[in-house]
Scaffold this motif. Structure first.
Motif, PDB file in Angstrom:
ATOM      1  N   ASP A 116       0.802  -1.231   0.000  1.00  0.00           N
ATOM      2  CA  ASP A 116       0.000   0.000   0.000  1.00  0.00           C
ATOM      3  C   ASP A 116       0.834   1.280   0.000  1.00  0.00           C
ATOM      4  N   GLY A 117       2.147   1.179  -0.158  1.00  0.00           N
ATOM      5  CA  GLY A 117       2.991   2.371  -0.148  1.00  0.00           C
ATOM      6  C   GLY A 117       3.652   2.652   1.193  1.00  0.00           C
ATOM      7  N   THR A 118       3.547   1.729   2.130  1.00  0.00           N
ATOM      8  CA  THR A 118       4.184   1.899   3.446  1.00  0.00           C
ATOM      9  C   THR A 118       5.685   2.104   3.288  1.00  0.00           C
ATOM     10  N   GLN A 119       6.302   1.321   2.419  1.00  0.00           N
ATOM     11  CA  GLN A 119       7.751   1.420   2.230  1.00  0.00           C
ATOM     12  C   GLN A 119       8.157   2.811   1.763  1.00  0.00           C
ATOM     13  N   ARG A 120       7.401   3.379   0.852  1.00  0.00           N
ATOM     14  CA  ARG A 120       7.705   4.725   0.357  1.00  0.00           C
ATOM     15  C   ARG A 120       7.573   5.743   1.492  1.00  0.00           C
TER      16      ARG A 120
END
Length: 111
Positions: free
Chosen positions: A72-76
């Motif tokens: 879900d874009g957590t890493q970004r």
């Protein structure tokens, strides 16, 4: 009148008591200098992870986030947060593996 033997025994008691106090103080000092690592397992936590980390940082603690293959874009979002450590799993390996990685990191980095 005190004999040499009595004086020696008193001095030994005083030294023993003093040593116990020194040991107690050393234990307290070691406790204060211990490093603390807060390890957060994360999977698809994009909307909450920034707030959670900001609350932890108020206490001046080291933060490790182990992202377990979020999609879900957590890493970004984690790359935009300063002064945190991260471990990124390419795939979802499960909670247990995430915790094991956190412990390995902590042990190998002096926590």
């Amino acid at each position: 009148m005190f004999s040499y033997k009595d004086t020696k025994q008193k001095n030994m008691k005083v030294c023993t008591t003093f040593q116990k106090k020194v040991d107690f103080i050393n234990q307290k000092q070691n406790y204060k200098t211990m490093n603390t690592l807060i390890a957060l397992p994360a999977y698809n936590e994009k909307k909450d992870i920034g707030y959670i980390i900001s609350q932890i940082k108020k206490y001046n603690l080291d933060v490790l986030v182990v992202d377990d293959g979020s999609t879900d874009g957590t890493q970004r979002q984690l790359t935009e947060i300063d002064n945190i450590k991260t471990i990124i799993h390419k795939d979802n390996l499960g909670y247990g593996h995430t915790i094991i990685d956190a412990f390995k990191y902590g042990i190998s980095n002096g926590y």
